[in-house]
Enzyme design. Sequence first.
Site, mmCIF file in Angstrom:
data_model
loop_
_atom_site.group_PDB
_atom_site.id
_atom_site.type_symbol
_atom_site.label_atom_id
_atom_site.label_comp_id
_atom_site.label_asym_id
_atom_site.label_seq_id
_atom_site.Cartn_x
_atom_site.Cartn_y
_atom_site.Cartn_z
ATOM 1 N N TRP A 188 0.982 -1.063 0.140
ATOM 2 C CA TRP A 188 -0.029 -0.079 -0.044
ATOM 3 C C TRP A 188 0.860 1.275 0.047
ATOM 4 O O TRP A 188 1.941 1.417 0.649
ATOM 5 C CB TRP A 188 -0.767 0.099 1.169
ATOM 6 C CG TRP A 188 -1.809 1.371 1.352
ATOM 7 C CD1 TRP A 188 -2.755 1.676 0.383
ATOM 8 C CD2 TRP A 188 -1.300 2.430 2.060
ATOM 9 N NE1 TRP A 188 -3.012 2.988 0.593
ATOM 10 C CE2 TRP A 188 -2.280 3.480 1.481
ATOM 11 C CE3 TRP A 188 -0.290 2.878 3.022
ATOM 12 C CZ2 TRP A 188 -2.172 4.614 2.242
ATOM 13 C CZ3 TRP A 188 -0.340 4.132 3.501
ATOM 14 C CH2 TRP A 188 -1.203 5.107 3.203
ATOM 15 N N GLU A 229 -2.920 -2.910 -2.556
ATOM 16 C CA GLU A 229 -4.195 -2.234 -1.839
ATOM 17 C C GLU A 229 -4.624 -0.773 -2.414
ATOM 18 O O GLU A 229 -3.386 -0.112 -2.497
ATOM 19 C CB GLU A 229 -3.970 -2.316 -0.319
ATOM 20 C CG GLU A 229 -5.000 -1.549 0.515
ATOM 21 C CD GLU A 229 -4.648 -1.364 1.944
ATOM 22 O OE1 GLU A 229 -3.388 -2.031 2.282
ATOM 23 O OE2 GLU A 229 -5.599 -1.005 2.824
ATOM 24 N N LYS A 231 -6.907 2.661 -2.625
ATOM 25 C CA LYS A 231 -7.557 3.801 -1.709
ATOM 26 C C LYS A 231 -8.062 4.701 -2.531
ATOM 27 O O LYS A 231 -7.965 4.936 -3.564
ATOM 28 C CB LYS A 231 -6.296 4.202 -0.938
ATOM 29 C CG LYS A 231 -6.916 4.903 0.534
ATOM 30 C CD LYS A 231 -5.861 5.314 1.551
ATOM 31 C CE LYS A 231 -6.423 6.007 2.620
ATOM 32 N NZ LYS A 231 -5.374 6.025 3.613
ATOM 33 N N ASP A 262 -9.696 -2.951 1.467
ATOM 34 C CA ASP A 262 -9.610 -2.516 2.756
ATOM 35 C C ASP A 262 -11.219 -1.774 2.865
ATOM 36 O O ASP A 262 -11.456 -1.050 2.036
ATOM 37 C CB ASP A 262 -8.442 -1.229 2.945
ATOM 38 C CG ASP A 262 -8.707 -0.820 4.499
ATOM 39 O OD1 ASP A 262 -9.897 -0.359 5.016
ATOM 40 O OD2 ASP A 262 -7.531 -0.896 4.906
ATOM 41 N N HIS A 265 -11.746 2.125 2.417
ATOM 42 C CA HIS A 265 -11.219 2.685 1.466
ATOM 43 C C HIS A 265 -12.079 2.961 0.054
ATOM 44 O O HIS A 265 -11.693 3.150 -1.005
ATOM 45 C CB HIS A 265 -9.621 2.050 0.775
ATOM 46 C CG HIS A 265 -8.731 1.785 1.774
ATOM 47 N ND1 HIS A 265 -7.556 1.351 1.413
ATOM 48 C CD2 HIS A 265 -8.775 2.360 3.020
ATOM 49 C CE1 HIS A 265 -6.734 1.898 2.470
ATOM 50 N NE2 HIS A 265 -7.280 2.234 3.441
ATOM 51 N N HIS A 289 -8.557 -6.305 4.463
ATOM 52 C CA HIS A 289 -8.098 -5.251 5.434
ATOM 53 C C HIS A 289 -9.709 -5.121 6.229
ATOM 54 O O HIS A 289 -10.238 -4.186 5.711
ATOM 55 C CB HIS A 289 -7.417 -4.055 5.092
ATOM 56 C CG HIS A 289 -6.014 -4.372 5.110
ATOM 57 N ND1 HIS A 289 -4.884 -3.349 5.062
ATOM 58 C CD2 HIS A 289 -5.329 -5.436 5.331
ATOM 59 C CE1 HIS A 289 -3.825 -3.648 4.968
ATOM 60 N NE2 HIS A 289 -3.926 -5.145 5.097
ATOM 61 N N ASP A 297 -11.962 7.090 6.301
ATOM 62 C CA ASP A 297 -11.058 5.768 6.792
ATOM 63 C C ASP A 297 -10.506 6.159 7.982
ATOM 64 O O ASP A 297 -9.296 6.434 8.099
ATOM 65 C CB ASP A 297 -9.903 6.213 5.264
ATOM 66 C CG ASP A 297 -9.023 4.777 5.425
ATOM 67 O OD1 ASP A 297 -9.544 3.923 6.010
ATOM 68 O OD2 ASP A 297 -7.873 5.087 5.451
ATOM 69 N N ASP A 299 -10.365 4.035 10.265
ATOM 70 C CA ASP A 299 -10.018 2.725 11.141
ATOM 71 C C ASP A 299 -10.411 2.650 12.594
ATOM 72 O O ASP A 299 -9.715 2.121 13.590
ATOM 73 C CB ASP A 299 -8.397 2.690 11.083
ATOM 74 C CG ASP A 299 -7.738 2.982 9.334
ATOM 75 O OD1 ASP A 299 -7.902 1.849 8.993
ATOM 76 O OD2 ASP A 299 -7.505 4.004 8.977
ATOM 77 N N ASP A 329 -7.204 -4.497 9.781
ATOM 78 C CA ASP A 329 -6.560 -2.878 9.824
ATOM 79 C C ASP A 329 -7.490 -1.960 10.400
ATOM 80 O O ASP A 329 -8.191 -1.406 9.938
ATOM 81 C CB ASP A 329 -6.350 -2.508 8.279
ATOM 82 C CG ASP A 329 -5.545 -1.270 8.290
ATOM 83 O OD1 ASP A 329 -5.149 -0.903 9.027
ATOM 84 O OD2 ASP A 329 -5.274 -0.868 7.006
HETATM 85 C C1 RNT Z 1 -3.799 2.885 4.852
HETATM 86 C C2 RNT Z 1 -4.040 1.474 4.448
HETATM 87 C C3 RNT Z 1 -2.857 0.481 5.040
HETATM 88 C C4 RNT Z 1 -2.449 0.895 6.438
HETATM 89 C C5 RNT Z 1 -1.362 -0.199 7.113
HETATM 90 C C6 RNT Z 1 -0.809 0.567 8.108
HETATM 91 O O1 RNT Z 1 -5.001 3.434 4.467
HETATM 92 O O2 RNT Z 1 -5.101 0.956 4.803
HETATM 93 O O3 RNT Z 1 -3.239 -0.970 4.978
HETATM 94 O O4 RNT Z 1 -3.586 0.914 7.295
HETATM 95 O O5 RNT Z 1 -0.334 -0.496 5.968
HETATM 96 ZN ZN ZN Z 2 -5.305 -1.221 4.768
#
Ligand code: RNT
Ligand code: ZN
Length: 421
Positions: A188, A229, A231, A262, A265, A289, A297, A299, A329
Amino acid sequence: MKKQNIEQAYRRAKEQYAQIGVNVDKAMAQLAKIPISLHCWQGDDVGGYEKVGAELSGGGIQATGNYPGKARTIEELRADVEKALSLIPGRHRLNLHACYIDNGGKFIDRNEMQPRHFRSWIDWAKANKLGMDFNPTYFSHPKATDGFTLSHPDKGIRNFWIEHGIACRKIGAAMGKALGSTTVTNVWIPDGYKDIPVDRTGPRERLADSLDKIFADKINPKYHLDAVESKLFGIGAESYTVGSHEFYMGYATSRQKLLCLDAGHYHPTEMISEKISSVLMFCPGLLLHVSRPVRWDSDHVVILNDELFAIAQELVRSGKLDKIHIGLDFFDASINRIAAWVIGTRNMIKALLFAFLEPTAILKKAELKLDFTARLALMEELKTLPFAAVWDYYCMQKNVPVGAAWFHEVRQYEKNVLSKR
Ligand code: RNT
Ligand code: ZN
């Protein structure tokens, strides 16, 4: 909860599920085979242990909060992960970022990292019977401060990051080989523009070229798999992200790489549960993720919500679990970090159990007959079947705390260990 009561509730649940054609024991056996890759970065707010450059966060990812007790060293992080794992049923994996390198106090730059710098992690994983996954770190570094890495217009900077990618694949392969369990190394990058760009193509061409260089060497898929990955946007990269969904869907399909979805994302109403079936048709594998976006985003810790159930259902119903790698994640620094791991991981496993307790064949049959009334009726009835009784029994069987009892252990650990940091 008393053992006797757990068993009694379980027996009744088993009977009820049997009536709709679901074998509860089989569901639990299937569940036990699915490892979840615990992301190391929940333990220290995505800091890592490189020391030099570690204070430079960035890349549009941000942990917020300052709950006391975060892991300051590799040893503390390992102890915290072990604590979390002791409260989660089943055998799992550790997902490590390159910035968690064990450099023995001597700074090793990203392009010079070698498998030997991760030897202590591999030994620790082996001792704890864990598989490992890996990630190159394309943020928190002086050469990432422009907001561009693999797609940087400067060839020198691009090359530095290409070297990092190559180094990380070797490390991932060494992990997979040493542990006898395939390591997925996930790329990523944060690259993107804050404001409207003129050239949307150039950076994407440079990214594709850099990735092709990173992936040039073939690695035995028994030991190692590559994932990419995508985004939508990041803080400071609101207008354009080089590695968008379309970019990576095309890249992963044409190069036959795993695609990483993810949950945070995408656009707020866009769900990854809807994407899983398409990705599995065209990519050789899927990495998840699992996260929880709140307005962006963000998290947040994964909770047992509709989307988590939907993700688990898609995974189980796909019949392609052998091609699916489940990682988490999230990073919440405003609550106890071990509790965050335990809550999120237990929820992922709970959702999978719920999905395994579904009479999928019966539902599919109704759907094919266009009997949408039967489909809806059964799907709604399933929601109130005693799935919690099966979950409790599963935890007991796997020797981890049943119900909220895990929380007491986290509080004890907080009192005895975290509060002294
Ligand atoms: C960032 C991505 C990525 C990170 C990690 C720490 O937006 O989601 O996967 O969260 O690599
Ligand atoms: Zn991620």
